[in-house]
Design a protein around this motif. Structure first.
Motif, PDB file in Angstrom:
ATOM      1  N   PHE A 368       1.113  -1.553   0.186  1.00 55.85           N
ATOM      2  CA  PHE A 368       0.313  -0.271  -0.298  1.00 55.85           C
ATOM      3  C   PHE A 368       0.681   1.109  -0.068  1.00 55.85           C
ATOM      4  N   LEU A 369       1.767   1.141   0.993  1.00 57.95           N
ATOM      5  CA  LEU A 369       2.915   2.413   0.701  1.00 57.95           C
ATOM      6  C   LEU A 369       3.381   2.453  -0.397  1.00 57.95           C
ATOM      7  N   GLN A 370       3.381   1.879  -1.274  1.00 56.79           N
ATOM      8  CA  GLN A 370       4.485   1.360  -2.285  1.00 56.79           C
ATOM      9  C   GLN A 370       3.558   2.398  -3.289  1.00 56.79           C
ATOM     10  N   GLN A 371       2.397   2.179  -3.151  1.00 59.48           N
ATOM     11  CA  GLN A 371       1.157   2.982  -3.876  1.00 59.48           C
ATOM     12  C   GLN A 371       0.748   3.837  -4.225  1.00 59.48           C
ATOM     13  N   ARG A 372       1.416   4.679  -2.792  1.00 59.52           N
ATOM     14  CA  ARG A 372       0.773   6.233  -2.719  1.00 59.52           C
ATOM     15  C   ARG A 372       2.085   7.619  -3.698  1.00 59.52           C
ATOM     16  N   SER A 373       1.336   8.386  -3.755  1.00 58.54           N
ATOM     17  CA  SER A 373       2.111   8.961  -4.723  1.00 58.54           C
ATOM     18  C   SER A 373       1.992  10.531  -3.868  1.00 58.54           C
ATOM     19  N   PRO A 374       3.859  11.008  -3.974  1.00 60.92           N
ATOM     20  CA  PRO A 374       4.409  10.029  -4.233  1.00 60.92           C
ATOM     21  C   PRO A 374       4.827   8.882  -3.602  1.00 60.92           C
ATOM     22  N   PRO A 375       5.541   7.637  -4.103  1.00 56.97           N
ATOM     23  CA  PRO A 375       5.241   6.928  -3.619  1.00 56.97           C
ATOM     24  C   PRO A 375       6.248   6.474  -1.985  1.00 56.97           C
ATOM     25  N   ILE A 376       5.334   6.296  -0.317  1.00 54.39           N
ATOM     26  CA  ILE A 376       6.531   6.277   0.371  1.00 54.39           C
ATOM     27  C   ILE A 376       7.814   5.204   0.769  1.00 54.39           C
ATOM     28  N   LEU A 377       7.380   3.838   0.480  1.00 56.21           N
ATOM     29  CA  LEU A 377       7.977   2.824  -0.133  1.00 56.21           C
ATOM     30  C   LEU A 377       9.105   2.603  -1.173  1.00 56.21           C
ATOM     31  N   PRO A 378      10.157   2.156  -1.515  1.00 56.12           N
ATOM     32  CA  PRO A 378      10.689   2.044  -3.107  1.00 56.12           C
ATOM     33  C   PRO A 378      10.288   0.215  -3.425  1.00 56.12           C
ATOM     34  N   THR A 379      10.311  -0.166  -4.484  1.00 55.31           N
ATOM     35  CA  THR A 379       9.830  -1.453  -4.399  1.00 55.31           C
ATOM     36  C   THR A 379      11.217  -2.243  -3.993  1.00 55.31           C
ATOM     37  N   LEU A 380      11.274  -3.804  -3.833  1.00 52.73           N
ATOM     38  CA  LEU A 380      11.528  -4.389  -4.012  1.00 52.73           C
ATOM     39  C   LEU A 380      13.108  -4.257  -5.139  1.00 52.73           C
ATOM     40  N   ASP A 381      12.744  -4.171  -6.164  1.00 56.06           N
ATOM     41  CA  ASP A 381      13.433  -3.959  -7.491  1.00 56.06           C
ATOM     42  C   ASP A 381      14.500  -2.888  -7.659  1.00 56.06           C
ATOM     43  N   THR A 382      14.345  -1.737  -6.831  1.00 55.42           N
ATOM     44  CA  THR A 382      14.495  -0.473  -6.496  1.00 55.42           C
ATOM     45  C   THR A 382      15.547  -0.702  -5.031  1.00 55.42           C
ATOM     46  N   LEU A 383      15.302  -1.421  -4.338  1.00 56.37           N
ATOM     47  CA  LEU A 383      16.246  -2.425  -4.121  1.00 56.37           C
ATOM     48  C   LEU A 383      17.204  -2.847  -3.922  1.00 56.37           C
ATOM     49  N   ARG A 384      16.771  -3.556  -4.658  1.00 54.99           N
ATOM     50  CA  ARG A 384      18.444  -4.207  -5.927  1.00 54.99           C
ATOM     51  C   ARG A 384      19.381  -3.610  -6.560  1.00 54.99           C
ATOM     52  N   ALA A 385      18.067  -2.854  -7.082  1.00 54.64           N
ATOM     53  CA  ALA A 385      19.209  -1.595  -8.254  1.00 54.64           C
ATOM     54  C   ALA A 385      19.873  -1.270  -7.425  1.00 54.64           C
ATOM     55  N   SER A 386      19.764  -0.385  -6.077  1.00 48.16           N
ATOM     56  CA  SER A 386      21.079   0.487  -5.710  1.00 48.16           C
ATOM     57  C   SER A 386      22.237  -0.482  -4.813  1.00 48.16           C
ATOM     58  N   ALA A 387      21.411  -2.082  -4.692  1.00 51.60           N
ATOM     59  CA  ALA A 387      22.756  -2.580  -4.292  1.00 51.60           C
ATOM     60  C   ALA A 387      23.550  -3.066  -5.043  1.00 51.60           C
ATOM     61  N   ASP A 388      25.001  -2.704  -4.242  1.00 51.23           N
ATOM     62  CA  ASP A 388      26.585  -3.326  -5.043  1.00 51.23           C
ATOM     63  C   ASP A 388      26.955  -4.921  -4.691  1.00 51.23           C
ATOM     64  N   GLU A 389      27.935  -4.567  -5.811  1.00 52.02           N
ATOM     65  CA  GLU A 389      28.609  -6.529  -5.519  1.00 52.02           C
ATOM     66  C   GLU A 389      28.734  -6.792  -4.054  1.00 52.02           C
ATOM     67  N   GLU A 390      29.385  -6.097  -3.240  1.00 52.39           N
ATOM     68  CA  GLU A 390      29.251  -6.485  -2.288  1.00 52.39           C
ATOM     69  C   GLU A 390      27.676  -6.869  -1.569  1.00 52.39           C
ATOM     70  N   ASP A 391      26.946  -6.360  -1.959  1.00 57.50           N
ATOM     71  CA  ASP A 391      25.997  -6.639  -1.404  1.00 57.50           C
ATOM     72  C   ASP A 391      24.727  -7.855  -1.835  1.00 57.50           C
ATOM     73  N   LYS A 392      25.490  -8.376  -3.020  1.00 61.72           N
ATOM     74  CA  LYS A 392      25.267  -9.636  -4.226  1.00 61.72           C
ATOM     75  C   LYS A 392      24.662 -10.859  -2.751  1.00 61.72           C
ATOM     76  N   CYS A 393      23.575 -12.050  -3.301  1.00 65.36           N
ATOM     77  CA  CYS A 393      22.933 -12.628  -1.548  1.00 65.36           C
ATOM     78  C   CYS A 393      21.933 -13.308  -2.684  1.00 65.36           C
ATOM     79  N   ILE A 394      23.295 -14.545  -3.066  1.00 72.39           N
ATOM     80  CA  ILE A 394      21.752 -15.631  -3.729  1.00 72.39           C
ATOM     81  C   ILE A 394      21.564 -16.892  -2.593  1.00 72.39           C
ATOM     82  N   ILE A 395      20.010 -17.457  -2.434  1.00 73.16           N
ATOM     83  CA  ILE A 395      19.609 -18.463  -1.800  1.00 73.16           C
ATOM     84  C   ILE A 395      19.572 -19.635  -1.931  1.00 73.16           C
TER      85      ILE A 395
END
Ligand code: GTP
Ligand code: MG
Length: 556
Positions: A368-395
Motif C-alpha cells: 500500500f505504501l508503495q502505491q502512494r503518490s509520491p511513493p512512501i516506500l521503494p519497490t524491492l526491484d529498486t532496493l536491488r537496483a541500488s545494491a552494489d557488488e558486495e550486497d549480492k546474495c543468492i540463496i
C-alpha cells in the motif's frame, strides 16, 4: 514527525546511557544533534550478538539489594549495563564490559548440590544467586526495580488512546506502548546466545540468530522469539580449498535430502534442550511442518521460542522488513496499528489456520505504501537496483540481493499523515480486486493472479510462492468487510471528536478496544450486519435526525 529516543526502531536502539557514564563501550551520546546514519541489519545483529556474549542471566531473590549485587559482580570486571525484570521469578541481566569477566564469574560458580534431586551438570550463563544465610531485607531504597516486558493492559490503552490529541497521536501512542523496549531486545538476543551455548555442545561453530518480529522492527511486546540455527560456519570449514594434490574432507553421515538432515539436527537438539537445557520447558518437536521446528518455552525470559535451521530465506525476509521499517518513520506505526486492529477483530490468531498472518499483513501495508503518490516506500526491484557488488546474495538459487546501506536511499517526499494513511489503507484493501490481482512488492504493482488462491501475495524472494496460501475465501471476506467498515467508521468520525472529558472512545480506541469502554454496552467485533443496515438507513433517510447514526455510537 521525528521519533523520540524511546521510539527508535527496536533493532537499532543505541546502547543505554550506562555505557557513556561508565566509560566502556562506544555508544554515541544520547540526543546528539547529528542525524545518525542508519545501521545495516547485519551491523545491528553483530552488535547485539556481541553484547549478549558479554552478558549473563541471573535468577535472584527479589529482596536483593541492587548496590550489593552490582558490587559483588563487579569483582569480575566493570559492568556495562544491567536491568532486573520479573517472569516466573525475579531475574537480572548483567552485561559486562569484557567477555573475560563472564569467564571469571563462571569459574567462581558452582553446580548446585540438591538434597533429594540429582542435578545434570551443565555449565551455562544462566545462573542462580543464592543468598548466604537468612535473607536480610535490603534497605527499601536500594531494592532492585524491575523493568516492564509486558504489553499494556486494555484499560491502560483505552485511557491513553482516548486522551490522545489526534488519530496520528493515537497511532504513535500504540506503537510506543507495544514496541519492543531496549531491555526486551537485549533479553531476546541474550536468550538466543544462551541457546547457542547449548547447541554448541553438538555443533561448536554454530550460531543462533533471532529473526522474524524480534529483529525486523515490527515486534510487539509478548511476540514469539524466532531462532535460526546457522551451521554455515561448519559448512564453510569443510569446503575450504585444499593445498596440493590431497583434498581432505570430514567424514559425515549422509541422508537422502536436506529436509531429512534438518529434521535430524532439530530432533537431536530438541531432545537435548528438553533433557539438559537450563530453563527450557515444554519442548515440542514439530518436524513434519513445511518448515520443521522445535518449539519450547524459555521460562526465565518468558519467551516462546521457535527454533528452525536451513531457513536462511526467512532471515533475509527479516532483513527486508527491517529495511522497510527503518526507511520511513510512518511504516512501523501503521503496521503496528494494522496488526493490533487485525488481532482485536480476530482476523489473526496465535493458532495456525486459514487466517491471515502478521507477515502477510505487513506485506500488504508495504505494498500500500508503495502505491502512494509520491511513493512512501521503494519497490524491492529498486532496493536491488541500488545494491552494489558486495550486497549480492543468492540463496538456494533465488536472487535475494538487497542494498544494505540504507543511507543510499533517498527519503520519500510524501508527507501524508498517519490518520490519512490508515483510512486509505482500509479503503484501498476494502476495494482491492482480490479475485483477479496479486500483491507484488517486488514490482510495487498489482499483477494477475497466477492461481486461484483467494489471497495471493507473492513471496518476495521465492517468487513462485504465495505467502498467504493458507488464507481461505471466508477469512479474506471478513478482512474485506472489516476494512470497509473501518474505513467508513473513520470517515464518519472526521471532525466529530468527543471532548476529552467525556472519555468516550473515538478513533483507534473505538476501533480496537470496544470491549473495555467503561460507559458503554459493547460488542467485541465490529457488527458488520448492523453497520450495513445503518449505512442503508443513513442513505435512505438522512433527514431523520432523531435517530442517532454517528459511527461511534453505532459501533459501541
Ligand atoms: P509475529 O506474529 O509477531 O511472530 O510475526 P513474525 O514476523 O515473527 O512471524 P512468524 O513468527 O510467523 O514468522 C517468522 C518469520 O518467518 C517472518 O518474519 C518471516 O520472515 C517468515 N515467515 C513467516 N511466515 C511466512 C510465510 O508464509 N512465507 C514466508 N516466505 N516467510 C514467512
Ligand atoms: Mg515471530
Amino acid at each position: 514527525a521525528e521519533l523520540r529516543r524511546d521510539e527508535q526502531p527496536s533493532g537499532s536502539v543505541e546502547t543505554g546511557d550506562g555505557a557513556a557514564s561508565r566509560g566502556c563501550g562506544a555508544a554515541p551520546a544520547p540526543g546528539s544533534k547529528d542525524k545518525p546514519s542508519k545501521k545495516t541489519f547485519s551491523e545491528v545483529q553483530e552488535e547485539r550478538r556481541e553484547q549478549a556474549q558479554r552478558s549473563v542471566l541471573i535468577h535472584c531473590p527479589n529482596t536483593v539489594s541492587e548496590k550489593k549485587f552490582l558490587k559483588y559482580l563487579s569483582q569480575h570486571g566493570p559492568i556495562h549495563t544491567h536491568f532486573f525484570y520479573e517472569s516466573f521469578g525475579f531475574y537480572a541481566v548483567v552485561e559486562f564490559c569484557q567477555k573475560d569477566s563472564v569467564d571469571s564469574l563462571l569459574n567462581r560458580t558452582q553446580t548446585p548440590a540438591t538434597g533429594t534431586e540429582a542435578a545434570i551438570p551443565f555449565r551455562s550463563r544462566f545462573l542462580y544467586l543464592k543468598p548466604k544465610g537468612p535473607s536480610s531485607h535490603a534497605a527499601k531504597q536500594s531494592l532492585a526495580r524491575s523493568s516492564n516486558h509486558l504489553p499494556p493492559s486494555k484499560r491502560k490503552l483505552f485511557e491513553l488512546l482516548c486522551s490522545a490529541e489526534s488519530v496520528d497521536d493515537q497511532l504513535n501512542t500504540l506503537l510506543k506502548e507495544f514496541q519492543l523496549t531496549e531491555e526486551n531486545t537485549r533479553l531476546r538476543y541474550l536468550t538466543c546466545s544462551l541457546i547457542e551455548d547449548i547447541a554448541a555442545a553438538y555443533f561448536p561453530e554454530c550460531t543462533i540468530r533471532p529473526f522474524g518480529s524480534s529483529v525486523n522492527t515490527f515486534g510487539k511486546l509478548g511476540c514469539d522469539l524466532d531462532m535460526f540455527l546457522d551451521l554455515d560456519e561448519t559448512r564453510r570449514l569443510s569446503t575450504q580449498k585444499s593445498r596440493g594434490n590431497f583434498l581432505m574432507e570430514f567424514q559425515v553421515k549422509n541422508v537422502p535430502s536436506e529436509r531429512i538432515a534438518t529434521q535430524k539436527i532439530l530432533s537431536v537438539l530438541g531432545e537435548f534442550l528438553d533433557h539438559v537445557g537450563p530453563g527450557c520447558v515444554g519442548v515440542q518437536k514439530i518436524l513434519n511442518a513445511r518448515c520443521p521446528l522445535v518449539r519450547f518455552s524459555h521460562q526465565a525470559s518468558g519467551f516462546q521460542c521457535d527454533l528452525t535451521t536451513n531457513n536462511r530465506i526467512a532471515l533475509k525476509s527479516s532483513e527486508l522488513l527491517y529495511i522497510y521499517g527503518t526507511l520511513d518513520t510512518r511504516v512501523r506505526a501503521l503496521v503496528c496499528s494494522v496488526r493490533c486492529w487485525a488481532r482485536a477483530l480476530s482476523l489473526t490468531s496465535s493458532i495456525p489456520g486459514a487466517w491471515i498472518t502478521n507477515f502477510s499483513l505487513t506485506m500488504m501495508v508495504i505494498f500500500f505504501l508503495q502505491q502512494r503518490s509520491p511513493p512512501i516506500l521503494p519497490t524491492l526491484d529498486t532496493l536491488r537496483a541500488s545494491a552494489d557488488e558486495e550486497d549480492k546474495c543468492i540463496i538456494e538459487g533465488n536472487n535475494c540481493t538487497l542494498v544494505r546501506d540504507l543511507n543510499k536511499i533517498k527519503p520519500s517526499e510524501n508527507t501524508e499523515t498517519l490518520e490519512l494513511l490508515l483510512k486509505e489503507f482500509f479503503e484501498y484493501f476494502g476495494n482491492f480486486a482480490f479475485n483477479k490481482n496479486s500483491i507484488n512488492i517486488r514490482q510495487g504493482r498489482e499483477q494477475n493472479k497466477p492461481d486461484s488462491s483467494p489471497l495471493h501475495i507473492q513471496n518476495p524472494f521465492e517468487t513462485s510462492l504465495n505467502v498467504s496460501k493458507n488464507v481461505n475465501q471466508s477469512q479474506l471476506q471478513r478482512f474485506v468487510d472489516l476494512a470497509r467498515e473501518s474505513a467508513w467508521f473513520l470517515q464518519q468520525e472526521d471532525g466529530d471528536r468527543p471532548s476529552p472529558s467525556s472519555r468516550q472512545p473515538w478513533g483507534l480506541a473505538a476501533l480496537l478496544l470496544q470491549t473495555v469502554a467503561p460507559s458503554k454496552r459493547v460488542q467485541k467485533k465490529l457488527p458488520s450486519e448492523r453497520i450495513k443496515s445503518l449505512l442503508e438507513s443513513v442513505k435512505s433517510n438522512s433527514t431523520q435526525s432523531s435517530t442517532n447514526t454517528s459511527g461511534k455510537q453505532a459501533l459501541s
